[in-house]
Design an enzyme around this catalytic site. Structure first.
Site, PDB file in Angstrom:
ATOM      1  CB  CYS A 118      -0.948   0.015   1.201  1.00 55.70           C
ATOM      2  SG  CYS A 118      -0.093   0.116   2.792  1.00 55.70           S
TER       3      CYS A 118
ATOM      4  CG  ASP B 192       6.601  15.049 -40.898  1.00 55.29           C
ATOM      5  OD1 ASP B 192       6.767  16.033 -41.621  1.00 55.29           O
ATOM      6  OD2 ASP B 192       7.216  13.975 -41.048  1.00 55.29           O
TER       7      ASP B 192
ATOM      8  CB  CYS C  47       3.088  -0.250   3.227  1.00 55.66           C
ATOM      9  SG  CYS C  47       1.641  -0.911   4.067  1.00 55.66           S
TER      10      CYS C  47
END
Length: 699
Positions: free
Chosen positions: A15, A396, A18
């Site tokens: 997490c 382009d 964490c």
């Protein structure tokens, strides 16, 4: 002297909170000077001296395992029922059900039901309580701390059953969140596993199997049918169909033969080949893709930066509000301590910002990973977000809207020269030119019976043509504009040139001091997909589609009309393309798409620079914000659509995270929200946000 940086891959990082704690713990190691943790890619960079043992000790609270970057992570195939956290969660559920059964029969305050609930809390919440109490002693307030306070608080006021429910729900939600995040990270782990770890190398006439890290440039590797190609290189023997989907997203295999480039991680489907290694393992295209995707996932998008700033003030505010709810009513309004203490605990739990903090990064990680699997390399969350806000797309022409391989369509002699002689003169000069049109003349001249003429004093005239001395005569090959600067062009010839240009052809003139010898018309075929792509872009809300080209106005206008472009700007030099990109900014954010080499300044100037055919092209990978790895314009609408969808999901996630909290906080006022409902609201929001983000894997 800068300290050496070591890079590691992580297993078990579950997490965001964490991750923050793990990073903080590493910073506290005396020999560590700096640390960077990439949560999305589960990757760690450490400057200074720290052993793997020390790093794993810093992440022991979450069971984090650390591996050197080049080492492949061991695959974990642990059955569901054998995982310790799942065993304790199931045990907690059984004890919770037993406690509820006893309390239903004998009353809530029965000692046996309390014993069952207490065991459910201790067994199911052992890791949670251990970590929470440790954090509490250091005054660190993360999710574990808040849950620990809630469980202990519930026990103190005698609500053992609710404390047990909180522990069980927390365990289930943590397991779901961890599983979902691992699914999101699969996009990276699957990329890492694409290329084989060993290769069959041919040395001194003998075959040896070696680790890819041991291969050197110019080594010869053998590729058998059905094998994955281990390294980037050039085919020197054999031919085969190669599936390049892993690199470019192309679904159709590409035929490879002598002199063709092949990429590590692609699948050889049919024949056997010998490949000369062109790059070291860390420099292969797939290695660069992995590195750039991981860097992109670490880069915070604007929305994430805002959410992080918001959470910075939001979390302390919730802690203060919770404390005030616990203290003010009992002290100043005669409220019951246990009631308001309970409500304060509920506010503390429901106010945790987990879902909000993870709402953006999990969506960005998933979207960038999905794009990489589809042959689109997005180099950061900011570029992903901006792509969805694009209002103007500038193209382009050569190699983007067209095939990029012009062919000679007409050779018209005006003087006494034959068409063959005219082509011979032009090809003799263009042999020294780097212009794309020169290659078309050289291809047309390959079958000339008498070969090419000797050339003296070759000179390139930038953007206009070239000149050289052939058989003692000064001969020019160049654009009609260059001829007009030096000579008068007859009206009949002007009309003939205009007619060819209106057909979408580029005209080059060949002349000497005696006068005009003739003209050569060259046409670059429009891609079959270009018209469909332009239509899709307009459907996606793009206001203007503009072609920027150095080609002449008539040729550009013919192609622009054929494709249904909003605007065409022709005869532009590179710096003029940059000015055009700036002026188009008045209509909104601008994307420029080109080949990543000639268009580098324009790509860098645009809000989003998109390079075509990034596979094997270092310039495209380095210059552009987004690289379409295959030479496939169809990926452009896909990328814009993915960006818009990602933005929608991020906004949905933020709305879910904040909306559920607002509803839950309002329910506290009449006392309708219980502690277990609060954790359901908080952890439920986190799980919903993660699962919602995983929908991007199917985009």
């Amino acid at each position: 002297m800068a300290s050496e940086k070591n890079v590691y891959r992580l297993q078990g990082l579950s997490c965001t909170s964490c991750a923050a704690k793990f990073e903080k713990n590493i910073r506290q190691i005396e020999t560590v000077e700096d640390v960077q943790l990439n949560f999305g890619a589960s990757k760690l960079t450490v400057a200074g001296d720290a052993s793997i043992l020390q790093l794993e000790e810093a992440g022991s609270f979450d069971g984090i395992k650390v591996f050197p970057e080049k080492q492949r992570l061991p695959k974990q195939h642990i059955p569901f029922w054998k995982k310790r956290e799942n065993q304790t969660t199931i045990a907690s559920l059984l004890l919770l059900l037993a406690g509820n059964g006893v309390s239903t029969l004998n009353g809530e305050d029965n000692w046996l039901s309390i014993a069952f609930f207490a065991l459910a809390i201790l067994i199911g919440g052992y890791s949670l309580l251990k970590e929470g109490l440790r954090n509490l002693s250091k005054l660190e307030f993360d999710m574990s701390t808040l849950m620990t306070i809630a469980v202990i608080g519930a026990a103190l006021i005698g609500d053992w059953g609710e404390g047990a429910v909180v522990v069980f729900l927390f365990s289930v939600s943590e397991a779901l969140e961890s599983y979902s995040i691992d699914k999101a990270r699969n996009s990276i782990s699957s990329l890492i596993e694409i290329a084989p770890s060993t290769a069959m190398v041919l040395r001194n006439g003998k075959e040896f199997e070696v680790e890819v890290e041991e291969l050197q440039i110019n080594d010869i590797i053998l590729i058998k049918p059905g094998q994955k190609i281990a390294m980037d290189g050039e085919v020197i023997q054999g031919d085969s169909s190669v599936n390049q989907a892993a690199i470019t997203g192309e679904s159709v295999p590409v035929h490879k033969t002598l002199g063709d480039e092949v990429f590590a991680g692609t699948l050889n489907e049919e024949g056997s080949m010998q490949v000369r290694v062109a790059k070291l393992a860390e420099d292969t295209t797939i290695a660069k893709i992995i590195h750039l995707v991981e860097e992109a996932q670490a880069e915070k998008a604007p929305t994430q930066q805002f959410v992080d700033r918001f959470a910075k003030y939001y979390t302390p505010a919730i802690l203060v509000i919770s404390l005030l709810i616990m203290l003010i009513p009992p002290l100043l309004m005669g409220g019951v301590w246990s009631d308001w203490f309970y409500k304060g605990l509920v506010v503390l739990v429901v106010g945790c910002p987990c879902a909000l903090v993870i709402s953006t990064p999990i969506a960005i990680v998933t979207a960038i990973g999905n794009a990489a699997r589809n042959g689109v390399l997005i180099k950061g969350g900011i570029h992903l977000e901006e792509t969805g806000q694009i209002k103007v797309v500038a193209f382009d022409k050569t190699g983007t809207l067209t095939e990029g391989r012009p062919e000679v369509t007409e050779v018209v002699s005006i003087s006494g020269l034959t068409e063959t002689e005219l082509l011979q003169q032009a090809a003799s000069i263009e042999k020294f030119s780097q212009h794309p049109l020169a290659s078309s003349i050289m291809r047309a001249a390959e079958k000339l019976p008498n070969g090419l003429l000797e050339v003296e004093n070759f000179q390139s005239i930038t953007g206009k043509g070239a000149k050289a001395i052939l058989d003692g005569r000064l001969v020019h090959v160049g654009s009609p504009n260059l001829f007009r600067e030096l000579h008068h062009l007859e009206e009949s010839l002007e009309h003939q040139i205009l007619e060819l240009q209106q057909q979408g052809k580029t005209v080059m003139l060949v002349w000497s001091e005696e006068g005009l010898d003739g003209m050569i018309a060259v046409a670059d075929q429009v891609r079959k997909s270009s018209m469909t792509v332009i239509q899709k872009l307009h459907q996606l809300g793009i206001k203007k589609t503009v072609m920027l080209t150095g080609d002449n106005q008539s040729t550009a206008a013919a192609i622009g009309q054929q494709l249904g472009l909003s605007e065409v700007k022709a005869e532009l030099l590179p710096h003029e393309k940059v000015e055009m990109i700036k002026s188009l900014g008045q209509y909104g954010k601008v994307a420029m798409i080109g080949d990543g080499v000639n268009d580098a300044p324009a790509l860098a100037t645009a809000n989003v620079g998109i390079a075509m055919g990034g596979a094997g092209t270092d310039t495209a990978l380095e210059t552009a914000d987004i690289a379409l790895m295959a030479d496939d314009l169809e990926k452009l609408p896909y990328t814009i659509k993915l960006s818009k969808r990602t933005k929608q999901i991020i906004l949905q996630n933020i709305s879910i995270a904040l909306g559920l909290k607002v509803i839950a906080l309002l329910l506290i006022i009449p006392g309708w929200l219980t502690l277990w409902m609060a954790i359901m609201a908080d952890m439920g929001a986190t799980v919903i946000v993660v699962l919602n983000s995983l929908r991007l894997m199917r985009s």
